[in-house]
Design a protein around this motif. Structure first.
Motif, mmCIF file in Angstrom:
data_model
loop_
_atom_site.group_PDB
_atom_site.id
_atom_site.type_symbol
_atom_site.label_atom_id
_atom_site.label_comp_id
_atom_site.label_asym_id
_atom_site.label_seq_id
_atom_site.Cartn_x
_atom_site.Cartn_y
_atom_site.Cartn_z
ATOM 1 N N LEU A 125 28.758 27.158 36.024
ATOM 2 C CA LEU A 125 29.201 27.535 34.681
ATOM 3 C C LEU A 125 30.726 27.592 34.587
ATOM 4 C CD1 LEU A 125 28.712 28.618 31.801
ATOM 5 C CD2 LEU A 125 28.521 30.913 32.806
ATOM 6 N N ILE A 126 31.353 28.183 35.586
ATOM 7 C CA ILE A 126 32.809 28.272 35.645
ATOM 8 C C ILE A 126 33.264 27.587 36.926
ATOM 9 C CG2 ILE A 126 34.810 29.806 35.727
ATOM 10 C CD1 ILE A 126 33.110 31.935 34.359
ATOM 11 N N THR A 177 28.515 23.231 26.796
ATOM 12 C CA THR A 177 27.249 22.514 26.687
ATOM 13 C C THR A 177 27.262 21.399 27.734
ATOM 14 O OG1 THR A 177 27.958 20.778 25.129
ATOM 15 C CG2 THR A 177 27.286 22.901 24.175
ATOM 16 N N LYS A 178 26.215 20.612 27.766
ATOM 17 C CA LYS A 178 26.140 19.498 28.704
ATOM 18 C C LYS A 178 27.207 18.452 28.418
ATOM 19 C CE LYS A 178 22.875 16.102 30.582
ATOM 20 N NZ LYS A 178 21.495 15.562 30.514
ATOM 21 N N TYR A 179 27.695 18.406 27.171
ATOM 22 C CA TYR A 179 28.637 17.368 26.758
ATOM 23 C C TYR A 179 30.015 17.917 26.382
ATOM 24 C CZ TYR A 179 24.250 14.805 26.435
ATOM 25 O OH TYR A 179 23.025 14.250 26.720
ATOM 26 N N ARG A 214 37.293 18.996 26.459
ATOM 27 C CA ARG A 214 36.833 17.771 27.093
ATOM 28 C C ARG A 214 35.412 17.446 26.657
ATOM 29 N NH1 ARG A 214 37.231 17.260 33.522
ATOM 30 N NH2 ARG A 214 39.402 17.784 33.017
ATOM 31 N N PHE A 215 35.208 16.176 26.279
ATOM 32 C CA PHE A 215 33.900 15.724 25.792
ATOM 33 C C PHE A 215 33.410 14.538 26.627
ATOM 34 C CE2 PHE A 215 36.364 17.520 22.360
ATOM 35 C CZ PHE A 215 35.464 18.386 21.729
#
Length: 218
Positions: A125-126, A177-179, A214-215
């Protein structure tokens, strides 16, 4: 200098840790295939990001806005290109060639180049990432009131230059999120090669705080 040395030391230590972790995760005595970043077995994903950076430029606080994009290999290694531009008004007392009295001048400019980096525990997560930018930039010293009789276009470029830039950094990232990932951290911008009368390399080198969006597929 202390902040610069600390960031560089952290990046070197993290690079050693990432390489060791990769070896422990993937080393199999039965597998004699030579491993490489561009192997077909590696996971390759594209990404894009936007950054906000705040730091001192020539003694004044400035905001740099930029973006970068590229590929992430095995969720751990980052390769891409990046670019940043100064969007706030940075004023200082300087000299216009041919004049003897100082007046208010402004800085315009930006930089960009190749961005590489590594990430520790990217699935958590981090986690922590260590990007570094290597490239070049340009800088202009502008007098906004040079042509006093032409209020529609009174600006005049007093001097300009290009320079080399290296900017290592450290970021704490959150998997929203995942993205989508949100990051916060700091960098040290090292500038060399400016050829200006009013500004030196040290004046635009320094520490910046950043927020990154970031995506991509992580």
């Amino acid at each position: 200098m202390v902040k610069k040395s600390l960031i560089i030391s952290l990046i070197l230590a993290a690079s050693t840790f990432v390489n060791a972790q990769t070896y422990m995760d993937t080393n199999d005595p039965k597998d004699e295939e030579v491993k490489s970043l561009l192997s077909k077995k590696n996971d390759l994903n594209a990404f894009g990001a936007a950054d906000l950076k705040v730091g001192d430029l020539n003694g004044e606080r400035g905001l740099l806005v930029g973006a970068y994009g590229g590929f992430i290999i095995n969720r751990r290694y980052l390769f891409g290109v990046a670019g940043y531009g100064l969007v706030t008004n940075v004023e200082f007392e300087g000299l216009v060639p041919g004049q003897t009295e100082t007046k208010q001048l402004n800085l315009h400019g930006g930089y960009g180049g190749v961005i590489i980096g590594g990430t520790i525990a990217p699935k958590e997560l981090i986690h922590i990432s260590f990007p570094i930018i290597l490239g070049a930039g340009s800088l202009e010293v502008v007098d906004k009131d040079f042509f006093v009789n032409n209020p529609a276009d009174s600006e005049f470029t007093v001097e300009n230059t290009v320079f080399f830039v290296a900017e290592p950094g450290i970021e704490v990232e959150f998997n929203i999120t995942k993205y989508f990932r949100l990051g916060a951290g700091m960098t040290y911008r090292y500038v060399s090669g400016t050829e200006l009368e009013n500004v030196e390399d040290e004046d635009i080198s320094g520490t910046t705080a950043l927020i990154s969006f970031r995506f991509g597929r992580f």
